[in-house]
Design a protein around this motif. Sequence first.
Motif, PDB file in Angstrom:
ATOM      1  N   ASN B 181       2.959   0.328   0.672  1.00 43.91           N
ATOM      2  CA  ASN B 181       4.377  -0.011   0.730  1.00 43.91           C
ATOM      3  C   ASN B 181       4.773  -0.681   2.029  1.00 43.91           C
ATOM      4  O   ASN B 181       5.497  -1.667   2.042  1.00 43.91           O
ATOM      5  CB  ASN B 181       5.218   1.259   0.558  1.00 43.91           C
ATOM      6  CG  ASN B 181       5.324   1.654  -0.889  1.00 43.91           C
ATOM      7  OD1 ASN B 181       5.671   0.840  -1.720  1.00 43.91           O
ATOM      8  ND2 ASN B 181       4.995   2.906  -1.183  1.00 43.91           N
ATOM      9  N   ILE B 182       4.316  -0.086   3.139  1.00 45.95           N
ATOM     10  CA  ILE B 182       4.750  -0.579   4.439  1.00 45.95           C
ATOM     11  C   ILE B 182       4.243  -2.002   4.650  1.00 45.95           C
ATOM     12  O   ILE B 182       4.989  -2.903   5.049  1.00 45.95           O
ATOM     13  CB  ILE B 182       4.218   0.333   5.566  1.00 45.95           C
ATOM     14  CG1 ILE B 182       4.726   1.761   5.367  1.00 45.95           C
ATOM     15  CG2 ILE B 182       4.610  -0.203   6.926  1.00 45.95           C
ATOM     16  CD1 ILE B 182       6.152   1.979   5.766  1.00 45.95           C
ATOM     17  N   ARG B 183       2.969  -2.218   4.333  1.00 41.93           N
ATOM     18  CA  ARG B 183       2.426  -3.553   4.544  1.00 41.93           C
ATOM     19  C   ARG B 183       3.101  -4.559   3.616  1.00 41.93           C
ATOM     20  O   ARG B 183       3.416  -5.671   4.004  1.00 41.93           O
ATOM     21  CB  ARG B 183       0.913  -3.536   4.298  1.00 41.93           C
ATOM     22  CG  ARG B 183       0.295  -4.811   4.816  1.00 41.93           C
ATOM     23  CD  ARG B 183      -1.198  -4.735   4.752  1.00 41.93           C
ATOM     24  NE  ARG B 183      -1.693  -5.854   3.980  1.00 41.93           N
ATOM     25  CZ  ARG B 183      -2.968  -6.078   3.745  1.00 41.93           C
ATOM     26  NH1 ARG B 183      -3.867  -5.236   4.206  1.00 41.93           N
ATOM     27  NH2 ARG B 183      -3.336  -7.102   3.048  1.00 41.93           N
ATOM     28  N   PHE B 185       6.130  -4.388   2.550  1.00 42.70           N
ATOM     29  CA  PHE B 185       7.461  -4.654   3.099  1.00 42.70           C
ATOM     30  C   PHE B 185       7.397  -5.704   4.206  1.00 42.70           C
ATOM     31  O   PHE B 185       8.179  -6.655   4.219  1.00 42.70           O
ATOM     32  CB  PHE B 185       8.080  -3.356   3.626  1.00 42.70           C
ATOM     33  CG  PHE B 185       9.406  -3.558   4.307  1.00 42.70           C
ATOM     34  CD1 PHE B 185      10.544  -3.822   3.560  1.00 42.70           C
ATOM     35  CD2 PHE B 185       9.509  -3.493   5.690  1.00 42.70           C
ATOM     36  CE1 PHE B 185      11.763  -4.026   4.185  1.00 42.70           C
ATOM     37  CE2 PHE B 185      10.734  -3.696   6.309  1.00 42.70           C
ATOM     38  CZ  PHE B 185      11.856  -3.965   5.555  1.00 42.70           C
TER      39      PHE B 185
END
Lengths: 330, 296
Positions: B181-183, B185
Motif C-alpha cells: 500500500n505505502i509504495r 501510494f
Amino acid sequence: MRDGTKASRKDRQSAPQGGEYVIRKKTLGERLARDFRQNGTLYLLLIPAVLVVAIFSYVPMYGIIIAFQNFKPSTGFWNSEWVCMANFTRFFSSHQFGTILKNTLSISIYSLVAGYPMPIILALLLNQIRHEKYKKVLQTITYMPHFISTVVIAGMIVVFLNPNTGLYAQIAHLFGVAKPVDPLGQPKLFSSIYVLSGVWQHTGWDSIIYLAALSGIDVTLYEAATVDGANRWDKIRYIDIPGMAPTMIILLIMNAGGIMNVGFEKVFLLQNNLNLSASEIISTYVYKMGLIHQQYSFSAAVGLFNTVINFILLITVNTISRHVSETSLW
Amino acid sequence: MKQTHSLSEKLGLFALYFVSVVILIGAAYPIYFVVIASFSDPNALANGKVWFFPQEIFLDGYKKIFEYEPLWTGYRNTIIYTIIGTLVSLCVTIPAAYAMSRRDMMLRNGITIFFTIPMFFGGGMIPTYILMKNLNLIDNPLVLIIPGCFSVYNMIIARTFLQSNIPEALWDAARIDGCGNIRFFFTMVLPLSKAILAVIGLYVAVGIWNSYFDALLYIQSKEYRPLQIALRDILIANSMSMRTGASGQTTGMMQQRLRDLLKYCSIVVSTIPIMCVYPFLQKYFAKGVMIGSIKG
C-alpha cells in the motif's frame, strides 16, 4: 511489498477450505484480522488525520459537560461543582436572550433569503452567455471578492461607509445630501450591511456549483426544445431549473441547517457600541462572556444551546426534504 | 432557425448583456476604487474628485505603510504559517483521503462516520479554548497550524477525486506484482494526483492567509501575530495615524482623511498579491468546487 505477497498467498491457501459447497461466512474477528493483514498499512496513512480529529474535534465535545457545571480552571473538570441546567436558565431568563436570539435569526434568515437565490440567478445568466472570452472575464471578476479576507471586507465596509470621507459620503453629496447619517451607527441598517456585503462577496463563487450542474445537462434536451419551438425563457424554465434542482435542494438544506451559524468574524469586526443592539449575536456573546469575562460555564452553555438548535434544524429540514423531494443529505 | 432572430429574442440578448455588464462593474468597482484611492491625494478623495482614475498621485500613504513594522511582521509570519500550514495539511489530508478512497478497507464506513460527526456537531469555542490551554498551545504559533491542518471537507474532495481517477484495477495489478500500500501510494497515487494536490493546497493556503479568528483567540505576543491581525488594527481599530506638514499639526478632518488613505494602502498591500495570482489559478479553485459537488 512483503505483506502484500504474503496476504495473497494466504488467500489462495484458505480459499478452497472456505469455498466448499456452502460458503461459511467469516466471523467479524476473522474478517478484521484479514483486513489488517492486507490493508494494515492503509490504516497507517489514516493515523495523523484520525489523531487530529480525535484531539481537536472530539475532546472539546467532552468539554460540553462544563455547561452543566460551575467550572473553574483552578478546580478542573473533575472537581467543579455540578449545577444542572442553572447556566441555561440564567441565559434564557437574562434580558439579553430575546435580543440576541432575534438578532441571530434575523441576520441569518435575511442572509438566506437574499443570498440563496443570487448564485442561481447568476449561474443561469452566465450559462446564457455564448461569448466564451467575455464569460470567462465575467466569472473571474465575480469570483474575485471571495478571496478577500473577512478583515479586509470589514475594513472596506468601514472605510466606504464613513459618513464624512467614504465613498458613500461622496455618493450622498452627488445627490445633494450634505450630512449623511453614519450607516454603521444605525442598528436598523446593520443586517442589511452584513447581508448585502456578503452577497457581493460570495454570489460569484457560489454560482460555480450551479454552473457545474448546468454543464451536466444533456445537450440533446436543448436541441429537442429548439425543434419544438421553445425560446430562451422556456429553456431556462423547463430545462435549466429542473436540471439544477437537486443541487438547489442540497444547498438549501445545508444553508437552513446552518441558520444559527452567523459568521462570527464579520459581525464581530463590524460591531460598535452604536449598533450593538442589532449586532450582538450568539457567537459574539459567547466570545465576550467566555473569553473576556471568563464565565466559562455560562458561555459554554450558550454555545451548546446554539449547537443543539442547529442540529435540530438540520435534521428537520433534511427530513422534510426527503419526504417532499426525495433529495436529502443522508 | 428563424425564431432566434426575432425581436423579443434580440431584446432578451440585449438585456442579458446589459445586466451582465452591470454585474461586472458592481463586482469590480469596489476593488478598483480601493486601488485608485490608495494612489490619490486624500483631499482630492474627500472632495469627491476620485471616481475612475487616481487624482494628484500621492504616495505618502505607501511610504508610511512600508515603514509600519507590525504589518510587515504580520506579513512575514503569515507567509511562514501559510507555507508550513499548507505542507502539513497536505501531508495529513492526502494520505487519509487515499485510504478512504479504497473500498476494500473494512473500517471505511466507521471512519467516515467518525469524520462526519464533527462537521455538524462540535464542542464550541470555550471547551476548545480550554483544550488549547491544557495543550500549552496558547500563544504558540503551532496553534495556527496543527488544529486546522485537517479539514474533512477537503478530505472528501480529495477522496472523490482519487476514487474516480485511480482505477481499482491499477491497485489490483500492483498488488499482484507484489507492491504494498505505502509504495503504491508514493509511486502511483501521488504522481497521478497532482491536480488535487494543487486544489487542496490552494484552498488551505487561502484559508490560512485570510484567517484571523484563531489568532485573535490564541495568539497574544506581537511577534507571532499574522497579517490579518495587523490589518484589523489598522482597518477597524484605527490604531495607525499619520501626521503631515512641517508643523506636525493636522486638523481632525485631515487626520481622518489620512487614516482612510492608510486603510486603502494597507488593503492594497495585503490583498493585491492574492488578486494578481488568483486568475491564473482560478481553474484549480473552480475544479475543487466541481469535484466537491459530486456526492461521494
